[in-house]
Write a protein that holds these residues in place. Structure first.
Motif, PDB file in Angstrom:
ATOM      1  N   LEU A  26       0.756  -1.144  -0.160  1.00  0.00           N
ATOM      2  CA  LEU A  26       0.040   0.040   0.000  1.00  0.00           C
ATOM      3  C   LEU A  26       0.684   1.210  -0.089  1.00  0.00           C
ATOM      4  O   LEU A  26       0.692   2.174  -0.620  1.00  0.00           O
ATOM      5  CB  LEU A  26      -0.825   0.090   1.220  1.00  0.00           C
ATOM      6  CG  LEU A  26      -1.783   1.290   1.312  1.00  0.00           C
ATOM      7  CD1 LEU A  26      -2.721   1.401   0.197  1.00  0.00           C
ATOM      8  CD2 LEU A  26      -2.642   1.313   2.525  1.00  0.00           C
ATOM      9  N   TRP A  27       2.071   1.413   0.692  1.00  0.00           N
ATOM     10  CA  TRP A  27       2.692   2.451   0.708  1.00  0.00           C
ATOM     11  C   TRP A  27       3.288   2.551  -0.488  1.00  0.00           C
ATOM     12  O   TRP A  27       3.570   3.947  -1.242  1.00  0.00           O
ATOM     13  CB  TRP A  27       3.839   2.286   1.915  1.00  0.00           C
ATOM     14  CG  TRP A  27       5.184   3.014   1.854  1.00  0.00           C
ATOM     15  CD1 TRP A  27       6.236   2.494   1.390  1.00  0.00           C
ATOM     16  CD2 TRP A  27       5.145   4.594   1.655  1.00  0.00           C
ATOM     17  NE1 TRP A  27       7.191   3.581   1.360  1.00  0.00           N
ATOM     18  CE2 TRP A  27       6.638   4.838   1.457  1.00  0.00           C
ATOM     19  CE3 TRP A  27       4.406   5.368   1.762  1.00  0.00           C
ATOM     20  CZ2 TRP A  27       6.962   6.116   1.233  1.00  0.00           C
ATOM     21  CZ3 TRP A  27       4.782   6.863   1.782  1.00  0.00           C
ATOM     22  CH2 TRP A  27       6.381   7.313   1.438  1.00  0.00           C
ATOM     23  N   TYR A  28       3.988   1.480  -1.222  1.00  0.00           N
ATOM     24  CA  TYR A  28       4.698   1.835  -2.427  1.00  0.00           C
ATOM     25  C   TYR A  28       3.528   2.442  -3.406  1.00  0.00           C
ATOM     26  O   TYR A  28       3.871   3.033  -4.323  1.00  0.00           O
ATOM     27  CB  TYR A  28       5.371   0.454  -2.918  1.00  0.00           C
ATOM     28  CG  TYR A  28       6.536   0.289  -2.103  1.00  0.00           C
ATOM     29  CD1 TYR A  28       7.424   1.140  -2.135  1.00  0.00           C
ATOM     30  CD2 TYR A  28       6.802  -1.043  -1.587  1.00  0.00           C
ATOM     31  CE1 TYR A  28       8.836   1.043  -1.309  1.00  0.00           C
ATOM     32  CE2 TYR A  28       8.013  -1.094  -0.646  1.00  0.00           C
ATOM     33  CZ  TYR A  28       9.095  -0.145  -0.589  1.00  0.00           C
ATOM     34  OH  TYR A  28      10.062  -0.282   0.036  1.00  0.00           O
ATOM     35  N   ARG A  65      20.251  10.270   2.606  1.00  0.00           N
ATOM     36  CA  ARG A  65      19.287   9.981   1.499  1.00  0.00           C
ATOM     37  C   ARG A  65      19.711   8.727   0.530  1.00  0.00           C
ATOM     38  O   ARG A  65      18.773   7.740   0.052  1.00  0.00           O
ATOM     39  CB  ARG A  65      19.170  11.139   0.617  1.00  0.00           C
ATOM     40  CG  ARG A  65      18.059  10.947  -0.352  1.00  0.00           C
ATOM     41  CD  ARG A  65      17.452  12.240  -1.092  1.00  0.00           C
ATOM     42  NE  ARG A  65      16.603  12.169  -2.029  1.00  0.00           N
ATOM     43  CZ  ARG A  65      15.806  13.112  -2.517  1.00  0.00           C
ATOM     44  NH1 ARG A  65      16.559  14.434  -2.506  1.00  0.00           N
ATOM     45  NH2 ARG A  65      14.824  13.214  -3.370  1.00  0.00           N
ATOM     46  N   ALA A  66      20.989   8.799   0.381  1.00  0.00           N
ATOM     47  CA  ALA A  66      21.786   7.363  -0.514  1.00  0.00           C
ATOM     48  C   ALA A  66      21.423   6.261   0.186  1.00  0.00           C
ATOM     49  O   ALA A  66      21.119   5.294  -0.120  1.00  0.00           O
ATOM     50  CB  ALA A  66      22.916   8.000  -0.999  1.00  0.00           C
ATOM     51  N   ASP A  97      15.794   0.752   0.584  1.00  0.00           N
ATOM     52  CA  ASP A  97      14.676   0.953  -0.025  1.00  0.00           C
ATOM     53  C   ASP A  97      14.308   0.251  -1.251  1.00  0.00           C
ATOM     54  O   ASP A  97      13.357  -0.588  -1.381  1.00  0.00           O
ATOM     55  CB  ASP A  97      14.176   2.184   0.149  1.00  0.00           C
ATOM     56  CG  ASP A  97      12.517   2.497  -0.382  1.00  0.00           C
ATOM     57  OD1 ASP A  97      11.798   2.059   0.247  1.00  0.00           O
ATOM     58  OD2 ASP A  97      12.194   2.928  -1.626  1.00  0.00           O
ATOM     59  N   GLY A  98      15.259   0.230  -2.187  1.00  0.00           N
ATOM     60  CA  GLY A  98      15.322  -0.397  -3.149  1.00  0.00           C
ATOM     61  C   GLY A  98      15.437  -1.741  -3.271  1.00  0.00           C
ATOM     62  O   GLY A  98      14.538  -2.482  -3.925  1.00  0.00           O
ATOM     63  N   ILE A  99      16.285  -2.397  -2.250  1.00  0.00           N
ATOM     64  CA  ILE A  99      16.359  -3.734  -1.843  1.00  0.00           C
ATOM     65  C   ILE A  99      15.154  -4.454  -1.501  1.00  0.00           C
ATOM     66  O   ILE A  99      14.624  -5.257  -1.822  1.00  0.00           O
ATOM     67  CB  ILE A  99      17.680  -4.025  -1.020  1.00  0.00           C
ATOM     68  CG1 ILE A  99      18.909  -3.761  -1.567  1.00  0.00           C
ATOM     69  CG2 ILE A  99      17.621  -5.544  -0.378  1.00  0.00           C
ATOM     70  CD1 ILE A  99      19.890  -3.867  -0.533  1.00  0.00           C
ATOM     71  N   PHE A 100      14.290  -3.817  -0.417  1.00  0.00           N
ATOM     72  CA  PHE A 100      13.370  -3.967   0.168  1.00  0.00           C
ATOM     73  C   PHE A 100      12.222  -4.143  -1.011  1.00  0.00           C
ATOM     74  O   PHE A 100      11.530  -4.980  -0.704  1.00  0.00           O
ATOM     75  CB  PHE A 100      12.799  -2.853   1.280  1.00  0.00           C
ATOM     76  CG  PHE A 100      11.736  -3.551   2.219  1.00  0.00           C
ATOM     77  CD1 PHE A 100      11.998  -4.362   3.247  1.00  0.00           C
ATOM     78  CD2 PHE A 100      10.299  -3.203   1.880  1.00  0.00           C
ATOM     79  CE1 PHE A 100      11.128  -5.087   3.883  1.00  0.00           C
ATOM     80  CE2 PHE A 100       9.380  -3.705   2.681  1.00  0.00           C
ATOM     81  CZ  PHE A 100       9.528  -4.652   3.576  1.00  0.00           C
ATOM     82  N   GLU A 101      11.978  -2.961  -1.575  1.00  0.00           N
ATOM     83  CA  GLU A 101      10.900  -2.833  -2.727  1.00  0.00           C
ATOM     84  C   GLU A 101      10.827  -4.349  -3.475  1.00  0.00           C
ATOM     85  O   GLU A 101      10.073  -4.893  -4.045  1.00  0.00           O
ATOM     86  CB  GLU A 101      10.711  -1.638  -3.331  1.00  0.00           C
ATOM     87  CG  GLU A 101       9.557  -1.638  -4.277  1.00  0.00           C
ATOM     88  CD  GLU A 101       9.456  -0.323  -5.020  1.00  0.00           C
ATOM     89  OE1 GLU A 101       8.564  -0.167  -5.780  1.00  0.00           O
ATOM     90  OE2 GLU A 101      10.411   0.206  -4.818  1.00  0.00           O
ATOM     91  N   SER A 102      12.373  -4.111  -3.824  1.00  0.00           N
ATOM     92  CA  SER A 102      12.572  -5.659  -5.014  1.00  0.00           C
ATOM     93  C   SER A 102      12.142  -6.753  -4.404  1.00  0.00           C
ATOM     94  O   SER A 102      11.699  -7.638  -5.290  1.00  0.00           O
ATOM     95  CB  SER A 102      14.021  -5.527  -5.497  1.00  0.00           C
ATOM     96  OG  SER A 102      14.216  -6.458  -6.459  1.00  0.00           O
ATOM     97  N   THR A 103      12.691  -7.095  -3.258  1.00  0.00           N
ATOM     98  CA  THR A 103      12.382  -8.326  -2.202  1.00  0.00           C
ATOM     99  C   THR A 103      10.745  -8.479  -2.093  1.00  0.00           C
ATOM    100  O   THR A 103      10.378  -9.695  -2.196  1.00  0.00           O
ATOM    101  CB  THR A 103      13.159  -8.198  -1.173  1.00  0.00           C
ATOM    102  OG1 THR A 103      14.436  -7.938  -1.425  1.00  0.00           O
ATOM    103  CG2 THR A 103      13.188  -9.834  -0.605  1.00  0.00           C
ATOM    104  N   LEU A 104      10.324  -7.263  -1.884  1.00  0.00           N
ATOM    105  CA  LEU A 104       8.836  -7.489  -1.678  1.00  0.00           C
ATOM    106  C   LEU A 104       8.109  -7.934  -2.745  1.00  0.00           C
ATOM    107  O   LEU A 104       6.762  -8.886  -2.888  1.00  0.00           O
ATOM    108  CB  LEU A 104       8.026  -6.098  -1.253  1.00  0.00           C
ATOM    109  CG  LEU A 104       6.846  -6.070  -0.841  1.00  0.00           C
ATOM    110  CD1 LEU A 104       6.355  -6.843   0.342  1.00  0.00           C
ATOM    111  CD2 LEU A 104       6.284  -4.655  -0.457  1.00  0.00           C
ATOM    112  N   ARG A 105       8.273  -7.575  -4.000  1.00  0.00           N
ATOM    113  CA  ARG A 105       7.831  -7.953  -5.179  1.00  0.00           C
ATOM    114  C   ARG A 105       7.984  -9.603  -5.367  1.00  0.00           C
ATOM    115  O   ARG A 105       7.016 -10.291  -5.809  1.00  0.00           O
ATOM    116  CB  ARG A 105       8.436  -7.083  -6.438  1.00  0.00           C
ATOM    117  CG  ARG A 105       7.896  -5.560  -6.419  1.00  0.00           C
ATOM    118  CD  ARG A 105       7.835  -5.066  -7.816  1.00  0.00           C
ATOM    119  NE  ARG A 105       9.534  -5.255  -8.242  1.00  0.00           N
ATOM    120  CZ  ARG A 105      10.135  -4.305  -8.014  1.00  0.00           C
ATOM    121  NH1 ARG A 105      10.112  -3.046  -7.454  1.00  0.00           N
ATOM    122  NH2 ARG A 105      11.555  -4.208  -8.578  1.00  0.00           N
TER     123      ARG A 105
END
Length: 224
Positions: free
Chosen positions: A127-129, A176-177, A183-191
């Motif tokens: 939902l957040w993404y 930020r980096a 965040d990129g790792i988490f989103e990719s794994t979530l998918r």
């Protein structure tokens, strides 16, 4: 970024004006929180675009009229819900940061928490993404999404900074980096996890435990 959802935790109020802000008594605010907690499951299952106030009412103890009384529209309710969830997220790793006495202990605890929240509450992160993607098209979402992102960035930076202290090193990137990478790792794994692809849990654990040390360099090396 991730967190584990718990009810009855104080939340940061959204900067958007509530539907009936002049009636913002304690009981009024409590009812808004209760309604948001009830709505989170429906929102997590259907997503931003497919959910209406009627859908939320149909899957809760509240009537459509009650939902509309406390929230002006779907956007206000969803932003409130996500803020409620993510505000808790911003402090979910504080106990790991505070309890860790060695760099390895922090590394393991952080990875464990990420895996736990991804596997136990994937719909909330989805939902957040979804909301964050929609903010690129809907201007009224952008300020709220920005605020949530910056809070999550601060959360990650507390982990990185503590790891640097415990390992006698210093971060080699700005906050930020660091947040963007995790965040990129988490989103990719979530998918992958939502698609039932094998190896998602092992992959995120391996990436996190290698990335955090890579973001820091020994003090002597960093200053040379």
């Amino acid at each position: 970024m991730p967190c584990r959802y718990h009810q009855n935790v104080a939340i940061t109020q959204t900067p958007r004006n509530p539907a009936r802000s002049r009636r913002g008594t304690g009981s009024y605010d409590e009812r808004r929180i209760k309604l948001a907690e009830s709505a989170l499951k429906t929102l997590g299952e259907l997503g931003y675009a497919r959910t209406s106030l009627r859908d939320i009412a149909a899957n809760s103890e509240f009537s459509h009229g009650v939902v509309h009384y406390y929230f002006r529209d779907k956007t206000e309710l969803i932003v409130f819900c996500v803020r409620h969830y993510k505000t808790q997220c911003m402090h979910r790793y504080d106990s790991v940061v505070e309890a860790s006495t060695t760099a390895d202990e922090l590394l393991t605890g952080f990875a464990d928490k990420l895996v736990e929240t991804m596997t136990e509450e994937p719909s909330m992160h989805r939902l957040w993404y979804d909301l964050r993607s929609q903010s690129m098209f809907q201007e009224e979402l952008r300020e709220d999404v920005h605020d949530i992102d910056r809070g999550l960035e601060d959360m990650i930076w507390r982990v990185v900074s503590r790891y640097a202290d415990l390992s006698d090193s210093r971060p080699m990137v700005e906050s930020r980096a660091a947040y963007s990478m995790f965040d990129g790792i988490f989103e990719s794994t979530l998918r992958d996890f939502l698609a039932d692809r094998s190896g998602a849990v092992d992959w995120i654990r391996a990436q996190v435990t290698s990335l955090l040390p890579a973001l820091c360099a020994p003090v002597d090396s960093a200053s040379s």
